[in-house]
Motif scaffolding. Structure first.
Motif, PDB file in Angstrom:
ATOM      1  N   LYS A   1     -33.545 171.482 -32.256  1.00 38.32           N
ATOM      2  CA  LYS A   1     -34.078 170.841 -31.049  1.00 38.32           C
ATOM      3  C   LYS A   1     -34.475 169.386 -31.331  1.00 38.32           C
ATOM      4  O   LYS A   1     -34.313 168.512 -30.486  1.00 38.32           O
ATOM      5  CB  LYS A   1     -35.286 171.626 -30.550  1.00 38.32           C
ATOM      6  CG  LYS A   1     -35.824 171.125 -29.226  1.00 38.32           C
ATOM      7  CD  LYS A   1     -36.954 171.986 -28.757  1.00 38.32           C
ATOM      8  CE  LYS A   1     -36.448 173.268 -28.238  1.00 38.32           C
ATOM      9  NZ  LYS A   1     -36.162 173.353 -26.836  1.00 38.32           N
ATOM     10  N   LEU A   2     -34.977 169.125 -32.527  1.00 33.06           N
ATOM     11  CA  LEU A   2     -35.413 167.777 -32.872  1.00 33.06           C
ATOM     12  C   LEU A   2     -34.277 166.896 -33.382  1.00 33.06           C
ATOM     13  O   LEU A   2     -34.440 165.689 -33.500  1.00 33.06           O
ATOM     14  CB  LEU A   2     -36.527 167.849 -33.915  1.00 33.06           C
ATOM     15  CG  LEU A   2     -37.811 168.543 -33.470  1.00 33.06           C
ATOM     16  CD1 LEU A   2     -38.769 168.692 -34.636  1.00 33.06           C
ATOM     17  CD2 LEU A   2     -38.459 167.784 -32.334  1.00 33.06           C
ATOM     18  N   ALA A   3     -33.133 167.499 -33.698  1.00 33.66           N
ATOM     19  CA  ALA A   3     -32.010 166.748 -34.270  1.00 33.66           C
ATOM     20  C   ALA A   3     -31.327 165.898 -33.200  1.00 33.66           C
ATOM     21  O   ALA A   3     -31.170 166.325 -32.062  1.00 33.66           O
ATOM     22  CB  ALA A   3     -30.993 167.708 -34.874  1.00 33.66           C
ATOM     23  N   PRO A   4     -30.900 164.672 -33.572  1.00 34.85           N
ATOM     24  CA  PRO A   4     -30.105 163.879 -32.633  1.00 34.85           C
ATOM     25  C   PRO A   4     -28.742 164.546 -32.400  1.00 34.85           C
ATOM     26  O   PRO A   4     -28.288 165.347 -33.215  1.00 34.85           O
ATOM     27  CB  PRO A   4     -29.917 162.535 -33.344  1.00 34.85           C
ATOM     28  CG  PRO A   4     -30.821 162.542 -34.503  1.00 34.85           C
ATOM     29  CD  PRO A   4     -31.187 163.955 -34.793  1.00 34.85           C
ATOM     30  N   GLN A   5     -28.116 164.201 -31.299  1.00 34.63           N
ATOM     31  CA  GLN A   5     -26.822 164.791 -30.942  1.00 34.63           C
ATOM     32  C   GLN A   5     -25.812 164.594 -32.073  1.00 34.63           C
ATOM     33  O   GLN A   5     -25.632 163.494 -32.570  1.00 34.63           O
ATOM     34  CB  GLN A   5     -26.301 164.136 -29.659  1.00 34.63           C
ATOM     35  CG  GLN A   5     -25.058 164.771 -29.098  1.00 34.63           C
ATOM     36  CD  GLN A   5     -25.323 166.168 -28.561  1.00 34.63           C
ATOM     37  OE1 GLN A   5     -26.432 166.461 -28.131  1.00 34.63           O
ATOM     38  NE2 GLN A   5     -24.332 167.022 -28.611  1.00 34.63           N
ATOM     39  N   GLY A   6     -25.177 165.685 -32.511  1.00 28.08           N
ATOM     40  CA  GLY A   6     -24.145 165.623 -33.532  1.00 28.08           C
ATOM     41  C   GLY A   6     -24.647 165.620 -34.965  1.00 28.08           C
ATOM     42  O   GLY A   6     -23.862 165.534 -35.901  1.00 28.08           O
ATOM     43  N   ARG A   7     -25.961 165.694 -35.180  1.00 26.96           N
ATOM     44  CA  ARG A   7     -26.498 165.666 -36.540  1.00 26.96           C
ATOM     45  C   ARG A   7     -27.291 166.935 -36.857  1.00 26.96           C
ATOM     46  O   ARG A   7     -28.143 166.937 -37.733  1.00 26.96           O
ATOM     47  CB  ARG A   7     -27.422 164.448 -36.707  1.00 26.96           C
ATOM     48  CG  ARG A   7     -26.764 163.156 -36.339  1.00 26.96           C
ATOM     49  CD  ARG A   7     -26.792 162.024 -37.313  1.00 26.96           C
ATOM     50  NE  ARG A   7     -27.386 162.205 -38.581  1.00 26.96           N
ATOM     51  CZ  ARG A   7     -28.407 161.480 -39.036  1.00 26.96           C
ATOM     52  NH1 ARG A   7     -28.951 160.575 -38.282  1.00 26.96           N
ATOM     53  NH2 ARG A   7     -28.855 161.670 -40.248  1.00 26.96           N
ATOM     54  N   GLY A   8     -26.974 168.028 -36.168  1.00 28.68           N
ATOM     55  CA  GLY A   8     -27.714 169.272 -36.351  1.00 28.68           C
ATOM     56  C   GLY A   8     -27.573 169.849 -37.742  1.00 28.68           C
ATOM     57  O   GLY A   8     -28.527 170.389 -38.297  1.00 28.68           O
ATOM     58  N   THR A   9     -26.377 169.736 -38.349  1.00 29.49           N
ATOM     59  CA  THR A   9     -26.153 170.318 -39.669  1.00 29.49           C
ATOM     60  C   THR A   9     -27.042 169.663 -40.716  1.00 29.49           C
ATOM     61  O   THR A   9     -27.667 170.350 -41.531  1.00 29.49           O
ATOM     62  CB  THR A   9     -24.674 170.164 -40.063  1.00 29.49           C
ATOM     63  OG1 THR A   9     -23.876 170.759 -39.047  1.00 29.49           O
ATOM     64  CG2 THR A   9     -24.394 170.845 -41.383  1.00 29.49           C
ATOM     65  N   SER A  10     -27.114 168.346 -40.695  1.00 29.34           N
ATOM     66  CA  SER A  10     -27.948 167.663 -41.693  1.00 29.34           C
ATOM     67  C   SER A  10     -29.428 167.958 -41.465  1.00 29.34           C
ATOM     68  O   SER A  10     -30.190 168.089 -42.423  1.00 29.34           O
ATOM     69  CB  SER A  10     -27.683 166.160 -41.665  1.00 29.34           C
ATOM     70  OG  SER A  10     -27.987 165.623 -40.396  1.00 29.34           O
ATOM     71  N   TYR A  11     -29.829 168.086 -40.211  1.00 28.03           N
ATOM     72  CA  TYR A  11     -31.227 168.424 -39.936  1.00 28.03           C
ATOM     73  C   TYR A  11     -31.545 169.842 -40.400  1.00 28.03           C
ATOM     74  O   TYR A  11     -32.616 170.084 -40.955  1.00 28.03           O
ATOM     75  CB  TYR A  11     -31.537 168.268 -38.445  1.00 28.03           C
ATOM     76  CG  TYR A  11     -32.101 166.914 -38.106  1.00 28.03           C
ATOM     77  CD1 TYR A  11     -31.309 165.769 -38.219  1.00 28.03           C
ATOM     78  CD2 TYR A  11     -33.411 166.766 -37.707  1.00 28.03           C
ATOM     79  CE1 TYR A  11     -31.817 164.530 -37.930  1.00 28.03           C
ATOM     80  CE2 TYR A  11     -33.926 165.527 -37.408  1.00 28.03           C
ATOM     81  CZ  TYR A  11     -33.129 164.413 -37.519  1.00 28.03           C
ATOM     82  OH  TYR A  11     -33.641 163.183 -37.237  1.00 28.03           O
ATOM     83  N   LEU A  12     -30.623 170.794 -40.176  1.00 27.59           N
ATOM     84  CA  LEU A  12     -30.862 172.158 -40.653  1.00 27.59           C
ATOM     85  C   LEU A  12     -30.931 172.213 -42.171  1.00 27.59           C
ATOM     86  O   LEU A  12     -31.736 172.949 -42.742  1.00 27.59           O
ATOM     87  CB  LEU A  12     -29.774 173.097 -40.148  1.00 27.59           C
ATOM     88  CG  LEU A  12     -29.930 173.584 -38.719  1.00 27.59           C
ATOM     89  CD1 LEU A  12     -28.776 174.489 -38.337  1.00 27.59           C
ATOM     90  CD2 LEU A  12     -31.242 174.302 -38.535  1.00 27.59           C
ATOM     91  N   ALA A  13     -30.094 171.406 -42.841  1.00 26.47           N
ATOM     92  CA  ALA A  13     -30.151 171.349 -44.308  1.00 26.47           C
ATOM     93  C   ALA A  13     -31.491 170.787 -44.761  1.00 26.47           C
ATOM     94  O   ALA A  13     -32.095 171.294 -45.717  1.00 26.47           O
ATOM     95  CB  ALA A  13     -29.002 170.503 -44.843  1.00 26.47           C
ATOM     96  N   ALA A  14     -31.965 169.749 -44.084  1.00 24.34           N
ATOM     97  CA  ALA A  14     -33.260 169.152 -44.446  1.00 24.34           C
ATOM     98  C   ALA A  14     -34.402 170.132 -44.195  1.00 24.34           C
ATOM     99  O   ALA A  14     -35.332 170.237 -45.011  1.00 24.34           O
ATOM    100  CB  ALA A  14     -33.476 167.864 -43.660  1.00 24.34           C
ATOM    101  N   VAL A  15     -34.338 170.860 -43.082  1.00 18.97           N
ATOM    102  CA  VAL A  15     -35.377 171.847 -42.776  1.00 18.97           C
ATOM    103  C   VAL A  15     -35.374 172.956 -43.828  1.00 18.97           C
ATOM    104  O   VAL A  15     -36.428 173.382 -44.313  1.00 18.97           O
ATOM    105  CB  VAL A  15     -35.172 172.428 -41.351  1.00 18.97           C
ATOM    106  CG1 VAL A  15     -35.973 173.692 -41.141  1.00 18.97           C
ATOM    107  CG2 VAL A  15     -35.551 171.401 -40.309  1.00 18.97           C
ATOM    108  N   GLY A  16     -34.186 173.423 -44.222  1.00 21.61           N
ATOM    109  CA  GLY A  16     -34.086 174.452 -45.255  1.00 21.61           C
ATOM    110  C   GLY A  16     -34.603 173.978 -46.599  1.00 21.61           C
ATOM    111  O   GLY A  16     -35.310 174.702 -47.298  1.00 21.61           O
ATOM    112  N   LEU A  17     -34.254 172.747 -46.969  1.00 20.81           N
ATOM    113  CA  LEU A  17     -34.719 172.187 -48.238  1.00 20.81           C
ATOM    114  C   LEU A  17     -36.236 172.011 -48.238  1.00 20.81           C
ATOM    115  O   LEU A  17     -36.911 172.357 -49.213  1.00 20.81           O
ATOM    116  CB  LEU A  17     -34.028 170.843 -48.500  1.00 20.81           C
ATOM    117  CG  LEU A  17     -34.322 170.171 -49.826  1.00 20.81           C
ATOM    118  CD1 LEU A  17     -33.823 171.045 -50.972  1.00 20.81           C
ATOM    119  CD2 LEU A  17     -33.653 168.802 -49.877  1.00 20.81           C
ATOM    120  N   ALA A  18     -36.766 171.498 -47.138  1.00 23.37           N
ATOM    121  CA  ALA A  18     -38.222 171.326 -47.048  1.00 23.37           C
ATOM    122  C   ALA A  18     -38.940 172.675 -47.082  1.00 23.37           C
ATOM    123  O   ALA A  18     -39.974 172.823 -47.740  1.00 23.37           O
ATOM    124  CB  ALA A  18     -38.584 170.563 -45.776  1.00 23.37           C
ATOM    125  N   GLY A  19     -38.370 173.669 -46.389  1.00 20.56           N
ATOM    126  CA  GLY A  19     -38.982 175.001 -46.392  1.00 20.56           C
ATOM    127  C   GLY A  19     -38.966 175.649 -47.765  1.00 20.56           C
ATOM    128  O   GLY A  19     -39.939 176.265 -48.190  1.00 20.56           O
TER     129      GLY A  19
END
Length: 169
Positions: A33-51
Motif C-alpha cells: 500500500k505504501l509502495a509507489p506504482q510499479g515498485r512493489g517488489t522492492s518495497y516487499l523485499a525491504a519490508v521482509g529484510l527489515a522484519g
C-alpha cells in the motif's frame, strides 16, 4: 506426557502459525500500500529484510532484558493498620518475565495507536472486499487442484458468504 498435552500443543502451533501468517500478510499489504506504482517488489523485499533484522535484534534484546530483569522486582502494596490488626494487600508484583510481558504490551499498544493514524485512502464496502477475497481464493485454488469436490470443500466458508450474498433479500 499427559494425553491432553499433545493435542493442545498442536492447537497452540496452529494458532501461532495462523497469527504469524496473519502478521506477515498484514505487513506485506502495508508495504504494498505504501509502495509507489510499479515498485512493489522492492518495497516487499525491504519490508521482509527489515522484519527479519528486527526479529533477530528483538530476540537478542529480549534475552538480555530477561537476564537483567531476573534480579529485579517491582511491588506495590497497600498496608492497612487498625488497632490490634494489620493487613497487606499486594496490588502489583512484577518479577522476571512479567517485566517483558508488560513491555511487550506497551509496545503493542503503541503500534496499534500508530496504525490507527494510518490513512487507508478511499473506503471500500464490506461487500466489495468479500467479493475480492472469494475471487482471489477461488483463483488460487483453481491452480492447486482440478478436483471440484476438493475445491468446494476448501472454499466452503467462502461459498457460504457468496450464497448469502446471492440470496434474495
Amino acid at each position: 506426557m499427559h494425553a491432553l498435552t499433545l493435542p493442545l500443543l498442536y492447537v497452540i502451533h496452529i494458532v501461532m502459525g495462523a497469527a504469524a501468517g496473519g502478521t506477515a500478510l498484514a505487513t506485506g499489504n502495508l508495504g504494498l500500500k505504501l509502495a509507489p506504482q510499479g515498485r512493489g517488489t522492492s518495497y516487499l523485499a525491504a519490508v521482509g529484510l527489515a522484519g527479519a533484522g528486527a526479529g533477530g535484534v528483538a530476540a537478542m534484546t529480549g534475552g538480555a532484558l530477561a537476564d537483567w530483569f531476573a534480579a529485579r522486582e517491582l511491588s506495590v502494596f497497600v498496608h492497612w493498620t487498625a488497632p490490634g490488626d494489620a493487613h497487606d494487600l499486594t496490588v502489583m508484583n512484577f518479577r522476571h518475565w512479567e517485566f517483558l510481558f508488560a513491555l511487550s504490551f506497551l509496545c503493542g499498544w503503541y503500534v496499534l495507536h500508530a496504525l490507527s493514524r494510518l490513512e487507508e485512502g478511499k473506503e471500500h464496502s464490506e461487500r466489495a472486499v468479500v467479493q475480492e477475497l472469494v475471487s482471489e481464493a477461488s483463483r488460487s485454488l483453481a491452480q492447486l487442484s482440478s478436483i471440484d469436490g476438493l475445491k468446494a470443500a476448501l472454499l466452503f466458508p467462502l461459498g457460504r458468504l457468496r450464497d448469502r450474498r446471492l440470496r434474495a433479500r
